[in-house]
Every structure is written in C-alpha cells, then in structure tokens.
Design an enzyme around this catalytic site. Structure first.
Site, short mmCIF file in Angstrom:
data_model
loop_
_atom_site.label_atom_id
_atom_site.label_comp_id
_atom_site.label_asym_id
_atom_site.label_seq_id
_atom_site.Cartn_x
_atom_site.Cartn_y
_atom_site.Cartn_z
N LYS A 152 0.81 -1.22 0.00
CA LYS A 152 0.00 0.00 0.00
C LYS A 152 0.85 1.27 0.00
CE LYS A 152 -3.70 -2.43 2.45
NZ LYS A 152 -4.65 -2.44 3.56
N ASP A 196 -6.05 -8.47 11.66
CA ASP A 196 -7.44 -8.10 11.46
C ASP A 196 -8.38 -9.30 11.53
OD1 ASP A 196 -6.33 -9.09 9.13
OD2 ASP A 196 -7.25 -7.61 7.81
#
Length: 433
Positions: A152, A196
């Site tokens: 990212k 996550d």
C-alpha cells in the site's frame, strides 16, 4: 435464440459448479482437517480461549489503534458495554516506515486525545491518565511479532529489524510522552498487537450469540473460528505455547478451545475448477477459494470474460473492482457500458457471484461441522469486508446455497473493537496488569 442468450448459457455452464454442494462440503472439510494437522501456512492457532472469564469494570481507558493502510483509525472504547466513546482517523502522509513513522503517529494521537479532554496537562491533574493500548496491525507479522512486509505504498527500513510492532509503538509512546510531559500527562501500556482476522473473530465472539465463525470477504477472503484444543497436532501446540505470556503455566494448560486463523483462501485446489479467465498469475493456483470469492480477483475474472468475448475494448477506461461488480449484480443504472450489452454484463456478474456464494456456503458449512456447532441448526456469522457488505445479492445467494440457516451480521468497527476486546478478556484473566 440470440447470440447473447447463447453466450449466457455457455458461460453459465463454465462458471457455475457442476458438483453438488454436499460433495464440496465434504471435500472442504477433509482439506481443512488435513491442513490443521500438517500445514504451516494455514489453519494456524492464534490464541487460547479460556473456558471461564471474570468480568471487570475498568476505570482505565482502552485506546485502540487500527493500522489498516494509509488511513489510521483510533478510538477510546469502554467494555464490557462495547461503547465507542471517541473515535478519529487521519491520513498517513509519511510512508517511510521507521521509528519516526511511529513517532509521528503517536504524537498525532496524543494531540487529538488531549484536544478532546482524554489526556490532561500536568498542571490540570494530580494523577496521570492511564490507558491500556491495543493495536490491530493488518500487515504480515512473523511469529515474534516483527513486520514481514508492508504494501500500500509504504517503504520498510532496516531500523525495524529485530523489533516487534509492540516494542516500536511502546517506545514511541514513551518518547512522545516524556518529551511532552507537561502537555501529555498520561501513561500508555501497549498490551496487544493482533491481526485483522483475529480482531473480527473476537468482535464476533463477543457480540454474536451462538456464533461459531467470523468471516472476511473484502479484497481477500479469510475466516476465524474455534476448534477443540485437542485437535491441534503437537507441532502447533508447541508453537502456540511459545506465544503465551509468562503468566501462563505452559505445562498445565487448562483450555478446551483454540482460535484458528484459517487462511481459507488457500482451500480448494482439487475442488474448484478454475477457468482461463480466472487465472491472474500464480496466486490463482495458490489461493483458489480467494480467487473466486474475493473483491480483488472476482472483478478481474469479469473483465477477462468481457475482453475474451469482445464485449469491451482492451483500452476500456473503467476500473474493475468490487464496487463495480456489486452495482452490476444489483442491476444499477448503467453509466459505463454500451446499452446493448448491459443486460448480459449484469448476468455474467451475477453468475460469478453465484459461484462465489456457492463456495462460501460450502466452506462455512464445512467449518461448522469441524467446530462441533452443527446442532444449533443455524450458523451465526459475524463478518466484515466491503465486497460482501455492499452486495445484498451475494449475501442472499450464500443463504440460498446453504442447507443450514445462515444469519450474517456485519461487524462495524471490528478492527478497533477486536483489539479492545483482546485486552479486556486478557485483563480478566490477569494477563494484563
């Protein structure tokens, strides 16, 4: 029969699975159990689940931080009521991941907490505010908690080597607070750094009644669930023991269940019949279930089909992503394609989602069997992921293909809540002081 109806029938025979869902459930169950016993990259135990927990009513606040990408989120959360007292977010403009990267983040968090009254100045209070800190870190970590890779747009530096994310964040809090003690009169105890998938599972476990599975279907596909501790092979039990806090007596563990990060995207190599339009490089063969179910790869399969049959030109300017596929499946207003092909394109998008839903329903039922929760006659699934959340058609098709009643519950803010719940539960077990 028109050319387009002939093409639609041809694609239906290629896309929709020929096998029965009962057979696929059986094959998925066998693969899950095999991976649990032998595989080192999937079906990984993440933490033990105590049988009983004493509840606490903390005076200390839980600060949760979500490192999920270029937008950092944080919140003050009260438990056990699961109340988000305050939440905020900001863009990460500094992309070199070093100690200064974390220092800037922590300084911004402390500044905003102070501006909103959660941190007092030293001349305003006789006692420092105390916070427990929990972090959801969505980039890969090794078993020691060190950063393995960051995408990212972030660039890792050598300064990260040998330090865990927990150590880096704790060090930044110490530096920022000590350098600004007059403004930030507080203490920060970093307790947990979880991924996550675990955050979603803990949120699901805490919120949903009789739940057995938490599901992620966004740009990727994953699931977490509990299995009996006795299911673990010796090498995974040993690896799990090494991750436990020193407060545990590792030789006399008294737990019945363990939380599994399944990495189900790897499932289905010998079950899912990939078509040429499903091949997006080696990843398609390595992670077939993720390839046909996730919001990253399914849209690219749609694009490949449209290119293969000359329905769109090679230089077509529209990005194929989960949002586009969701809109096509719901037959929204056409703003991208030629009207003469639009109905066919929507039909193809729905066929791809039907296939995805078939395999999601199958893997969910396979998981339900090995968790031992099948006697409920329904599956309560807490889920996250914009691809599934934004497609009512996808969710309805999962229910359609399942032989067991499925209740899907979207877990908003799960990355923040799950981190707080990790600290809450472990403080109840006297792991957090």
């Amino acid at each position: 029969m028109t050319i387009e109806s002939t093409l639609a029938r041809e694609l239906e025979s290629l896309i929709l699975p020929a096998d029965s869902i009962v057979n696929v459930v059986d094959q998925f169950q066998e693969e899950l159990l095999s991976r649990l016993q032998t595989n080192t990259i999937s079906m990984l135990p993440q933490c033990l689940v105590p049988d009983k927990r004493s509840r606490w009513n903390p005076e200390d606040k839980i600060l949760t931080i979500d490192f999920g990408g270029t937008r950092l989120k944080f919140a003050i959360i009260s438990l056990p009521q699961i109340v988000i007292e305050y939440n905020d977010a900001f863009e990460l403009t500094y992309n070199i991941v070093d100690s200064n990267f974390f220092n800037q983040i922590i300084y911004t968090i402390c500044t905003r907490l102070a501006a909103n009254g959660y941190i007092k100045k030293k001349n305003e209070s006789s006692e420092a505010s105390k916070f427990f800190v929990s972090v959801t870190f969505s980039f890969p970590l090794n078993p020691e908690g060190e950063v393995v890779a960051m995408g990212k747009g972030f660039v890792m530096t050598d300064t990260l080597q040998g330090s865990t994310v927990k150590q880096l964040i704790q060090s930044s809090f110490h530096r920022i607070i000590s350098e600004n003690i007059e403004e930030f009169f507080c203490t920060m105890n970093v307790c947990h750094v979880i991924n996550d998938a675990i955050a979603v599972s803990l949120t699901s476990k805490f919120i949903c009644e009789n739940d057995s599975i938490s599901l992620i279907i966004g740009t990727g596909t994953n699931a977490c669930f509990e299995v009996p501790y006795g299911y673990l092979p010796p090498f995974k039990r040993d690896a799990l023991r090494e991750t436990l806090p020193s407060s545990y007596n590792k030789e006399t563990l008294n737990f019945k269940h363990v939380l599994i990060n399944s990495e189900i995207g790897f499932i289905g190599k010998n079950v899912i019949a990939l078509q040429p339009f499903d091949i997006h490089g080696a990843i398609s063969y390595e992670m077939p279930l993720e390839c046909v179910t996730s919001g990253k790869w399914l849209p690219l399969s749609l694009k490949n089909i449209l290119l293969q049959y000359n329905i769109i030109p090679k230089n077509f300017p529209v990005e194929f992503n989960g949002e586009l596929v969701c809109q096509l499946a719901e037959d929204c207003t056409n703003a991208w394609f030629e009207n003469e092909h639009y109905a066919l394109i929507c039909q193809i998008a729905r066929l791809l989602i039907k296939r995805a839903a078939f395999y999601v329903a199958a893997i969910v039922q396979a998981i339900d069997i090995i968790t031992g929760c099948k006697n409920y006659n329904f599956i309560h699934i807490g889920y996250v992921g914009s691809f599934l959340h934004n497609s009512n058609f996808y969710r309805e098709q999962i229910k359609y293909y399942s032989s067991i009643h499925i209740k899907l519950q979207f877990l908003n803010h799960s990355n923040l809540l799950g981190a707080a719940i990790a600290t809450y539960l472990n403080k109840s077990d006297n792991q957090v002081q």
